[in-house]
Design a protein around this motif. Structure first.
Motif, PDB file in Angstrom:
ATOM      1  N   LEU A 139       3.194  -4.884 -13.482  1.00  0.00           N
ATOM      2  CA  LEU A 139       3.856  -5.902 -12.654  1.00  0.00           C
ATOM      3  C   LEU A 139       3.339  -5.769 -11.228  1.00  0.00           C
ATOM      4  O   LEU A 139       3.438  -4.697 -10.633  1.00  0.00           O
ATOM      5  N   PRO A 140       2.798  -6.830 -10.656  1.00  0.00           N
ATOM      6  CA  PRO A 140       2.276  -6.716  -9.289  1.00  0.00           C
ATOM      7  C   PRO A 140       3.368  -6.473  -8.249  1.00  0.00           C
ATOM      8  O   PRO A 140       4.499  -6.947  -8.376  1.00  0.00           O
ATOM      9  N   LEU A 141       2.980  -5.740  -7.224  1.00  0.00           N
ATOM     10  CA  LEU A 141       3.844  -5.484  -6.072  1.00  0.00           C
ATOM     11  C   LEU A 141       3.378  -6.391  -4.933  1.00  0.00           C
ATOM     12  O   LEU A 141       2.227  -6.330  -4.507  1.00  0.00           O
ATOM     13  N   LEU A 142       4.278  -7.243  -4.474  1.00  0.00           N
ATOM     14  CA  LEU A 142       3.968  -8.161  -3.365  1.00  0.00           C
ATOM     15  C   LEU A 142       4.558  -7.555  -2.101  1.00  0.00           C
ATOM     16  O   LEU A 142       5.750  -7.225  -2.069  1.00  0.00           O
ATOM     17  N   ILE A 143       3.752  -7.440  -1.065  1.00  0.00           N
ATOM     18  CA  ILE A 143       4.201  -6.653   0.094  1.00  0.00           C
ATOM     19  C   ILE A 143       4.227  -7.487   1.371  1.00  0.00           C
ATOM     20  O   ILE A 143       3.248  -8.149   1.724  1.00  0.00           O
ATOM     21  N   HIS A 144       5.383  -7.428   2.052  1.00  0.00           N
ATOM     22  CA  HIS A 144       5.437  -7.878   3.450  1.00  0.00           C
ATOM     23  C   HIS A 144       4.978  -6.676   4.265  1.00  0.00           C
ATOM     24  O   HIS A 144       5.744  -5.735   4.479  1.00  0.00           O
ATOM     25  N   GLY A 145       3.750  -6.705   4.719  1.00  0.00           N
ATOM     26  CA  GLY A 145       3.126  -5.510   5.297  1.00  0.00           C
ATOM     27  C   GLY A 145       3.285  -5.397   6.799  1.00  0.00           C
ATOM     28  O   GLY A 145       2.315  -5.648   7.531  1.00  0.00           O
ATOM     29  N   GLU A 146       4.454  -5.012   7.239  1.00  0.00           N
ATOM     30  CA  GLU A 146       4.653  -4.731   8.663  1.00  0.00           C
ATOM     31  C   GLU A 146       5.557  -3.509   8.803  1.00  0.00           C
ATOM     32  O   GLU A 146       6.571  -3.418   8.099  1.00  0.00           O
ATOM     33  N   VAL A 147       5.183  -2.596   9.736  1.00  0.00           N
ATOM     34  CA  VAL A 147       6.124  -1.519  10.068  1.00  0.00           C
ATOM     35  C   VAL A 147       7.232  -2.127  10.913  1.00  0.00           C
ATOM     36  O   VAL A 147       7.074  -3.201  11.518  1.00  0.00           O
ATOM     37  N   THR A 148       8.352  -1.422  10.954  1.00  0.00           N
ATOM     38  CA  THR A 148       9.537  -2.012  11.594  1.00  0.00           C
ATOM     39  C   THR A 148      10.046  -1.196  12.783  1.00  0.00           C
ATOM     40  O   THR A 148      11.002  -1.624  13.427  1.00  0.00           O
ATOM     41  N   ALA A 149       9.441  -0.046  13.061  1.00  0.00           N
ATOM     42  CA  ALA A 149       9.967   0.807  14.155  1.00  0.00           C
ATOM     43  C   ALA A 149      10.003  -0.012  15.441  1.00  0.00           C
ATOM     44  O   ALA A 149       9.030  -0.702  15.784  1.00  0.00           O
ATOM     45  N   SER A 150      11.115   0.075  16.160  1.00  0.00           N
ATOM     46  CA  SER A 150      11.327  -0.830  17.298  1.00  0.00           C
ATOM     47  C   SER A 150      10.286  -0.633  18.392  1.00  0.00           C
ATOM     48  O   SER A 150       9.997  -1.562  19.138  1.00  0.00           O
TER      49      SER A 150
END
Ligand code: DOR
Ligand code: ZN
Length: 356
Positions: A139-150
């Protein structure tokens, strides 16, 4: 005679249809252009299990049937469902999703990265069992690729995710099929090019046609605000290069994401560009701008299906090089107390490409 191009019917491998009364607008627009659409699971509450996904698909299909689309479009439209990974998703949830036959992929939102991502994953190191299960069931993994550290600058968040998070996931799970969704930088394009053919990327129309000047010069233009945010022109150019290169790692995913007009034209405006109704003229405009209209069909109609191991569609759609005035708005949430409008990307602009 105006120039025309006939494409195998496209698929949209990344779309936000929302739910409830929104579906009357979003489903009708999506089904005009696309056969298969990969439905993002960031509803409130999110689509977390196979049974949530099955119920959501039924609501989409009910909206489709209630629309006044031609019968042929109703028959061709085929929503593909995704699950939303949370800190509580189990390997059993993934197994059930795979067995359901109705879940095509699983979506990873780092918690806090974007709209309705509060229930997303807080620590990717805790996802080992999930990634193993995804590999096992292919099953493919779809990624929102952003780090979130403020403290990380919003313009660096994608690049930092690739360096600090995604390269480690790929090193540990080389068999995992991954789509880096809505890439926005040359760094992401290079990253995807360096990986095996199990790693691909979607590209939105806004990231091909616009850059951060469109968002910020001459006043803040909230309808260009999406996440990941538009970057410098040099990134836009590289995205156009790879999208039009004929490399099957890059394919269509609009990330069409409706928000009510007032929620975008707001002191704290929502992230998301609504492009579904005019996505094909937008992509045609982008490809034609670099003399690569001949590469459009691979991007819109072949490479995504190929990545997901699906046949290409049989029907076709024709675009014509004739001006298209993009509507200023569409009705949205009709028939509810919230009845309002949604403003499309490029509202009020005239595009050089239109539907035949
Ligand atoms: O701009 C965005 N809007 N990016 C996302 O990742 C989510 C989307 C939405 O759901 O509105
Ligand atoms: Zn999205």
């Amino acid at each position: 005679m105006a120039q025309t191009i006939t494409l195998l019917q496209p698929d949209d491998w990344h779309i936000h249809l929302r739910d409830g009364a929104a579906l009357a607008t979003t489903v009708a627009h999506a089904a005009q252009s696309f056969n298969r659409v990969m439905c993002m699971p960031n509803l409130v509450p999110p689509v977390k299990t196979a049974s949530d996904a099955i119920a959501y698909r039924e609501r989409i299909m009910a909206a489709l049937q209630a629309s006044d689309l031609p019968q042929a479009r109703k028959e061709a439209f085929d929503p593909r469902m995704t699950l939303y990974l949370t800190d509580h998703t189990t390997a059993d949830d993934i197994a059930a999703a795979a067995r359901s036959g109705l879940v095509q992929a699983v979506k990873l939102y780092p918690a806090g990265a974007t709209t309705n991502s509060a229930d997303g994953v807080t620590d990717i190191n805790q996802c080992v069992d999930i990634f193993e299960a995804l590999e096992k069931y292919n099953l493919p993994l779809l990624i929102h690729g952003e780090v979130t550290a403020s403290h990380v600058d919003i313009f660096d968040r994608e690049k930092r995710f690739l360096e600090e998070v995604l390269s480690q996931i790929i090193a540990k799970f080389p068999e995992l099929k991954i789509v880096v969704e809505h890439i926005t930088t040359s760094d992401a394009a290079d990253f995807v090019l360096e990986q095996s053919n199990r790693v691909a990327a979607t590209i939105t129309p806004q990231h091909l046609l616009y850059n951060r000047n469109h968002l910020l010069v001459g006043g803040i233009k909230p309808h260009f605000y999406c996440l990941p945010i538009l970057k410098r022109e040099q990134h836009q150019k590289v995205l156009l290069d790879v999208a039009t290169s004929g490399n099957p790692k890059f394919f269509l995913g609009t990330d069409s994401a409706p928000h009510a007009t007032h929620a975008k034209e707001n002191a704290c405006g929502c992230a998301g560009c609504y492009s579904s109704s005019i996505a094909l003229p937008l992509y045609a405009t982008a490809f034609d701008s670099v003399g690569k209209i001949d590469k459009l069909e691979g991007f819109t109609s072949r490479f995504g299906a190929q990545f997901y191991g699906l046949p290409v569609n049989e029907s076709t759609i024709t675009l014509v090089k004739q001006p298209l005035l993009v509507p200023s708005h569409y009705s949205y949430l009709a028939g509810t107390a919230e009845q309002t409008t949604v403003t499309p990307l490029a509202a009020g602009e005239t595009l050089p490409w239109s539907f035949a």
